[in-house]
Scaffold this active site. Structure first.
Site, PDB file in Angstrom:
ATOM      1  CB  SER A  59      -0.847  -0.064   1.416  1.00  0.00           C
ATOM      2  OG  SER A  59      -1.456   1.166   1.472  1.00  0.00           O
TER       3      SER A  59
ATOM      4  CG  HIS B  44      -3.909  -1.280  -1.523  1.00  0.00           C
ATOM      5  ND1 HIS B  44      -5.172  -2.061  -1.579  1.00  0.00           N
ATOM      6  CD2 HIS B  44      -4.418  -0.679  -0.543  1.00  0.00           C
ATOM      7  CE1 HIS B  44      -6.171  -1.698  -0.860  1.00  0.00           C
ATOM      8  NE2 HIS B  44      -5.634  -0.777  -0.109  1.00  0.00           N
TER       9      HIS B  44
ATOM     10  CG  ASP C  57      -5.049   2.878   1.205  1.00  0.00           C
ATOM     11  OD1 ASP C  57      -5.988   1.904   0.987  1.00  0.00           O
ATOM     12  OD2 ASP C  57      -3.938   2.332   1.289  1.00  0.00           O
TER      13      ASP C  57
ATOM     14  CG  MET D 274      -7.869   7.726   2.758  1.00  0.00           C
ATOM     15  SD  MET D 274      -7.014   7.852   4.157  1.00  0.00           S
ATOM     16  CE  MET D 274      -6.067   6.079   4.186  1.00  0.00           C
TER      17      MET D 274
ATOM     18  CG  MET E 218     -10.988   3.685   2.374  1.00  0.00           C
ATOM     19  SD  MET E 218      -9.622   3.676   3.333  1.00  0.00           S
ATOM     20  CE  MET E 218      -8.404   3.687   1.773  1.00  0.00           C
TER      21      MET E 218
ATOM     22  CG  MET F 180     -11.747  -2.150   5.567  1.00  0.00           C
ATOM     23  SD  MET F 180     -10.462  -1.736   4.567  1.00  0.00           S
ATOM     24  CE  MET F 180      -9.102  -0.932   5.858  1.00  0.00           C
TER      25      MET F 180
ATOM     26  CG  ASP G 246      -6.365  -2.279   3.309  1.00  0.00           C
ATOM     27  OD1 ASP G 246      -5.327  -2.280   3.583  1.00  0.00           O
ATOM     28  OD2 ASP G 246      -6.860  -1.488   2.484  1.00  0.00           O
TER      29      ASP G 246
HETATM   30  C1  DX5 Z   1      -6.129   2.013   5.844  1.00  0.00           C
HETATM   31  C2  DX5 Z   1      -5.872   1.625   4.359  1.00  0.00           C
HETATM   32  C3  DX5 Z   1      -4.780   0.677   4.212  1.00  0.00           C
HETATM   33  C4  DX5 Z   1      -3.437   1.206   4.932  1.00  0.00           C
HETATM   34  C5  DX5 Z   1      -2.724  -0.235   5.489  1.00  0.00           C
HETATM   35  O1  DX5 Z   1      -6.986   2.726   5.635  1.00  0.00           O
HETATM   36  O2  DX5 Z   1      -6.958   1.168   3.590  1.00  0.00           O
HETATM   37  O3  DX5 Z   1      -4.440   0.276   2.924  1.00  0.00           O
HETATM   38  O4  DX5 Z   1      -2.711   1.739   3.807  1.00  0.00           O
HETATM   39  O5  DX5 Z   1      -1.554   0.202   5.961  1.00  0.00           O
HETATM   40  P1  DX5 Z   1      -0.864  -0.545   7.184  1.00  0.00           P
HETATM   41  O6  DX5 Z   1      -0.342  -2.029   6.540  1.00  0.00           O
HETATM   42  O7  DX5 Z   1       0.159   0.152   7.715  1.00  0.00           O
HETATM   43  O8  DX5 Z   1      -1.945  -0.808   8.158  1.00  0.00           O
HETATM   44 ZN    ZN Z   2      -6.439   0.328   1.603  1.00  0.00          ZN
END
Ligand code: DX5
Ligand code: ZN
Length: 215
Positions: A8, A33, A35, A37, A68, A137, A175
Protein backbone atom coordinates in the site's frame (compact mmCIF):
# COMPACT_ATOMS: atom_id res chain seq x y z
CA UNK A 1 -2.29 -21.83 0.48
CA UNK A 2 -0.40 -19.30 -1.64
CA UNK A 3 -1.27 -15.66 -1.19
CA UNK A 4 -0.25 -12.51 -3.04
CA UNK A 5 1.04 -9.24 -1.65
CA UNK A 6 -0.26 -5.78 -2.52
CA UNK A 7 1.97 -3.09 -1.02
CA UNK A 8 0.00 0.00 0.00
CA UNK A 9 1.61 3.20 -1.26
CA UNK A 10 0.11 5.19 1.62
CA UNK A 11 3.11 4.30 3.78
CA UNK A 12 5.71 5.28 1.16
CA UNK A 13 7.86 8.41 1.27
CA UNK A 14 5.77 10.79 -0.87
CA UNK A 15 8.87 12.87 -1.53
CA UNK A 16 10.44 9.90 -3.23
CA UNK A 17 7.58 8.12 -4.94
CA UNK A 18 9.54 7.24 -8.06
CA UNK A 19 12.06 5.23 -6.12
CA UNK A 20 9.37 3.50 -4.04
CA UNK A 21 7.45 2.51 -7.15
CA UNK A 22 10.52 1.25 -8.97
CA UNK A 23 11.33 -0.95 -5.97
CA UNK A 24 7.77 -2.32 -6.11
CA UNK A 25 8.16 -2.87 -9.88
CA UNK A 26 11.23 -5.00 -9.20
CA UNK A 27 9.64 -6.98 -6.37
CA UNK A 28 7.42 -10.06 -6.08
CA UNK A 29 4.34 -7.86 -5.41
CA UNK A 30 1.24 -8.78 -7.43
CA UNK A 31 -0.52 -5.41 -7.26
CA UNK A 32 0.06 -1.86 -6.07
CA UNK A 33 -2.65 -0.84 -3.56
CA UNK A 34 -3.71 2.82 -3.72
CA UNK A 35 -5.73 4.31 -0.86
CA UNK A 36 -7.98 7.20 -1.84
CA UNK A 37 -9.40 9.03 1.21
CA UNK A 38 -11.77 11.98 1.11
CA UNK A 39 -11.86 13.27 4.70
CA UNK A 40 -15.58 12.41 4.86
CA UNK A 41 -15.96 8.66 4.69
CA UNK A 42 -12.74 8.41 6.69
CA UNK A 43 -11.14 11.03 8.97
CA UNK A 44 -8.13 11.55 6.72
CA UNK A 45 -7.27 12.80 3.23
CA UNK A 46 -4.63 10.96 1.21
CA UNK A 47 -4.23 11.44 -2.53
CA UNK A 48 -6.47 11.31 -5.56
CA UNK A 49 -6.67 11.61 -9.31
CA UNK A 50 -3.49 13.59 -10.23
CA UNK A 51 -1.23 11.44 -8.06
CA UNK A 52 -2.71 8.20 -9.37
CA UNK A 53 -2.29 9.49 -12.92
CA UNK A 54 1.46 9.88 -12.32
CA UNK A 55 1.74 6.57 -10.44
CA UNK A 56 -0.03 4.74 -13.27
CA UNK A 57 2.58 6.02 -15.73
CA UNK A 58 5.53 4.53 -13.84
CA UNK A 59 4.08 1.48 -12.11
CA UNK A 60 4.34 -1.80 -14.02
CA UNK A 61 2.25 -3.76 -11.51
CA UNK A 62 -1.55 -3.83 -11.86
CA UNK A 63 -3.23 -1.18 -9.74
CA UNK A 64 -5.66 -1.92 -6.90
CA UNK A 65 -7.61 1.28 -6.16
CA UNK A 66 -9.32 1.36 -2.74
CA UNK A 67 -11.87 4.18 -2.63
CA UNK A 68 -12.55 5.31 0.93
CA UNK A 69 -14.90 8.02 -0.26
CA UNK A 70 -18.58 8.90 -0.07
CA UNK A 71 -20.61 8.63 -3.27
CA UNK A 72 -17.97 6.54 -5.03
CA UNK A 73 -20.13 6.20 -8.18
CA UNK A 74 -19.35 9.82 -9.06
CA UNK A 75 -15.69 8.95 -9.63
CA UNK A 76 -15.71 5.39 -11.01
CA UNK A 77 -15.28 6.38 -14.65
CA UNK A 78 -12.41 8.73 -13.77
CA UNK A 79 -10.46 6.08 -11.85
CA UNK A 80 -11.22 3.51 -14.57
CA UNK A 81 -9.26 5.69 -17.02
CA UNK A 82 -6.07 4.51 -15.29
CA UNK A 83 -6.98 0.94 -16.20
CA UNK A 84 -6.62 -0.54 -12.73
CA UNK A 85 -7.11 -4.25 -12.17
CA UNK A 86 -9.50 -3.54 -9.28
CA UNK A 87 -11.64 -0.65 -8.17
CA UNK A 88 -12.95 -1.22 -4.64
CA UNK A 89 -15.82 0.71 -3.08
CA UNK A 90 -16.97 0.50 0.51
CA UNK A 91 -20.24 -1.26 1.22
CA UNK A 92 -20.90 1.37 3.91
CA UNK A 93 -20.50 4.22 1.39
CA UNK A 94 -22.70 2.70 -1.29
CA UNK A 95 -26.45 3.21 -1.40
CA UNK A 96 -26.77 1.09 -4.54
CA UNK A 97 -23.92 -1.38 -4.18
CA UNK A 98 -25.22 -3.74 -6.88
CA UNK A 99 -25.23 -0.88 -9.35
CA UNK A 100 -21.70 0.21 -8.35
CA UNK A 101 -20.34 -3.32 -8.81
CA UNK A 102 -21.80 -3.58 -12.29
CA UNK A 103 -20.67 -0.09 -13.24
CA UNK A 104 -17.07 -1.01 -12.32
CA UNK A 105 -17.29 -4.10 -14.51
CA UNK A 106 -18.81 -2.18 -17.42
CA UNK A 107 -15.82 0.14 -17.18
CA UNK A 108 -13.53 -2.86 -17.77
CA UNK A 109 -12.22 -3.35 -14.21
CA UNK A 110 -12.71 -6.01 -11.59
CA UNK A 111 -15.13 -5.02 -8.83
CA UNK A 112 -14.03 -4.94 -5.21
CA UNK A 113 -16.20 -4.35 -2.15
CA UNK A 114 -14.57 -3.35 1.14
CA UNK A 115 -16.18 -3.93 4.52
CA UNK A 116 -15.30 -2.15 7.73
CA UNK A 117 -14.48 -4.12 10.91
CA UNK A 118 -18.03 -3.66 12.24
CA UNK A 119 -19.76 -4.83 9.05
CA UNK A 120 -20.94 -8.45 9.08
CA UNK A 121 -20.08 -10.60 6.06
CA UNK A 122 -23.76 -11.62 5.86
CA UNK A 123 -24.45 -8.26 4.19
CA UNK A 124 -22.52 -9.54 1.17
CA UNK A 125 -24.75 -12.58 0.70
CA UNK A 126 -26.86 -11.15 -2.13
CA UNK A 127 -23.98 -9.65 -4.11
CA UNK A 128 -21.12 -12.07 -3.49
CA UNK A 129 -21.54 -13.84 -6.85
CA UNK A 130 -21.03 -10.54 -8.67
CA UNK A 131 -18.00 -9.44 -6.65
CA UNK A 132 -14.43 -10.13 -7.80
CA UNK A 133 -12.73 -9.07 -4.56
CA UNK A 134 -13.86 -8.63 -0.97
CA UNK A 135 -11.53 -6.32 0.93
CA UNK A 136 -11.87 -7.17 4.61
CA UNK A 137 -10.69 -4.20 6.65
CA UNK A 138 -8.60 -5.46 9.54
CA UNK A 139 -8.28 -1.91 10.96
CA UNK A 140 -10.71 1.00 10.91
CA UNK A 141 -9.92 2.66 7.58
CA UNK A 142 -8.26 6.06 7.43
CA UNK A 143 -4.70 5.55 8.58
CA UNK A 144 -1.73 3.31 8.01
CA UNK A 145 0.28 1.83 10.86
CA UNK A 146 -2.63 0.68 13.05
CA UNK A 147 -2.85 -2.59 14.95
CA UNK A 148 -4.50 -5.61 13.38
CA UNK A 149 -7.97 -6.50 14.74
CA UNK A 150 -7.96 -10.19 15.74
CA UNK A 151 -11.65 -10.79 14.91
CA UNK A 152 -10.54 -10.69 11.26
CA UNK A 153 -9.42 -14.36 11.42
CA UNK A 154 -12.97 -15.55 12.17
CA UNK A 155 -14.39 -13.17 9.62
CA UNK A 156 -12.11 -14.46 6.86
CA UNK A 157 -12.84 -18.09 7.74
CA UNK A 158 -16.60 -17.44 7.54
CA UNK A 159 -16.29 -15.38 4.37
CA UNK A 160 -14.34 -18.20 2.71
CA UNK A 161 -17.25 -20.53 3.55
CA UNK A 162 -19.81 -18.08 2.14
CA UNK A 163 -17.78 -17.82 -1.09
CA UNK A 164 -17.59 -21.62 -1.42
CA UNK A 165 -21.28 -22.16 -0.62
CA UNK A 166 -22.38 -19.63 -3.22
CA UNK A 167 -19.89 -20.75 -5.90
CA UNK A 168 -18.57 -17.21 -6.02
CA UNK A 169 -15.16 -16.51 -7.57
CA UNK A 170 -14.45 -13.61 -5.20
CA UNK A 171 -10.95 -13.31 -3.81
CA UNK A 172 -10.39 -12.22 -0.22
CA UNK A 173 -8.09 -9.28 0.46
CA UNK A 174 -7.02 -8.23 3.95
CA UNK A 175 -6.22 -4.58 4.54
CA UNK A 176 -4.58 -3.13 7.65
CA UNK A 177 -1.96 -4.16 10.17
CA UNK A 178 -0.57 -7.00 8.06
CA UNK A 179 2.90 -8.12 9.15
CA UNK A 180 4.98 -11.30 8.93
CA UNK A 181 3.49 -12.23 12.31
CA UNK A 182 -0.04 -12.67 10.90
CA UNK A 183 0.48 -13.22 7.14
CA UNK A 184 0.74 -16.99 7.29
CA UNK A 185 -2.31 -17.51 9.50
CA UNK A 186 -4.39 -15.14 7.35
CA UNK A 187 -3.42 -17.18 4.34
CA UNK A 188 -4.45 -20.39 6.12
CA UNK A 189 -7.82 -18.83 7.02
CA UNK A 190 -8.42 -18.22 3.31
CA UNK A 191 -6.97 -14.81 2.45
CA UNK A 192 -5.81 -14.50 -1.16
CA UNK A 193 -4.26 -11.02 -1.15
CA UNK A 194 -2.58 -9.25 1.76
CA UNK A 195 -2.27 -5.46 1.63
CA UNK A 196 0.75 -4.21 3.52
CA UNK A 197 1.77 -0.59 4.01
CA UNK A 198 4.02 0.06 6.99
CA UNK A 199 5.49 -3.43 7.08
CA UNK A 200 6.74 -2.94 3.51
CA UNK A 201 7.60 0.75 3.10
CA UNK A 202 9.05 1.23 6.59
CA UNK A 203 11.29 -1.84 6.21
CA UNK A 204 15.00 -1.47 5.33
CA UNK A 205 14.32 -3.11 1.94
CA UNK A 206 10.92 -2.85 0.23
CA UNK A 207 11.45 -5.85 -2.02
CA UNK A 208 12.84 -8.06 0.75
CA UNK A 209 9.87 -7.18 2.97
CA UNK A 210 7.50 -8.17 0.16
CA UNK A 211 9.31 -11.48 -0.30
CA UNK A 212 9.22 -12.16 3.46
CA UNK A 213 5.43 -11.59 3.57
CA UNK A 214 4.96 -14.41 1.07
CA UNK A 215 6.17 -16.76 3.82
C1 DX5 B 1 -6.15 1.97 5.76
C2 DX5 B 1 -5.73 1.65 4.35
C3 DX5 B 1 -4.65 0.63 4.27
C4 DX5 B 1 -3.35 1.07 4.86
C5 DX5 B 1 -2.65 -0.16 5.39
O1 DX5 B 1 -7.23 2.81 5.74
O2 DX5 B 1 -6.83 1.17 3.60
O3 DX5 B 1 -4.47 0.18 2.92
O4 DX5 B 1 -2.52 1.71 3.94
O5 DX5 B 1 -1.54 0.26 6.08
P1 DX5 B 1 -0.79 -0.64 7.15
O6 DX5 B 1 -0.34 -1.89 6.43
O7 DX5 B 1 0.32 0.23 7.63
O8 DX5 B 1 -1.81 -0.96 8.21
ZN1 ZN C 1 -6.47 0.17 1.60
Amino acid sequence: MAHSIAPSLLAADFGNLNEAISEVNNSAASLLHLDVMDGQFVPNISFGIPVIESVARVCTKPLDIHLMIVEPDRYLSTYAMFKPEYITVHLEASTHLHRSIHKIKELGCKAGVAINPHTPIELLKDTIKDIDLVCVMSVNPGFGGQSFIDNTYTKVTNLKKLIAETNSNALIEIDGGVTIANAEILSRCGADILVAGSSVFRAPSISEAITALHG
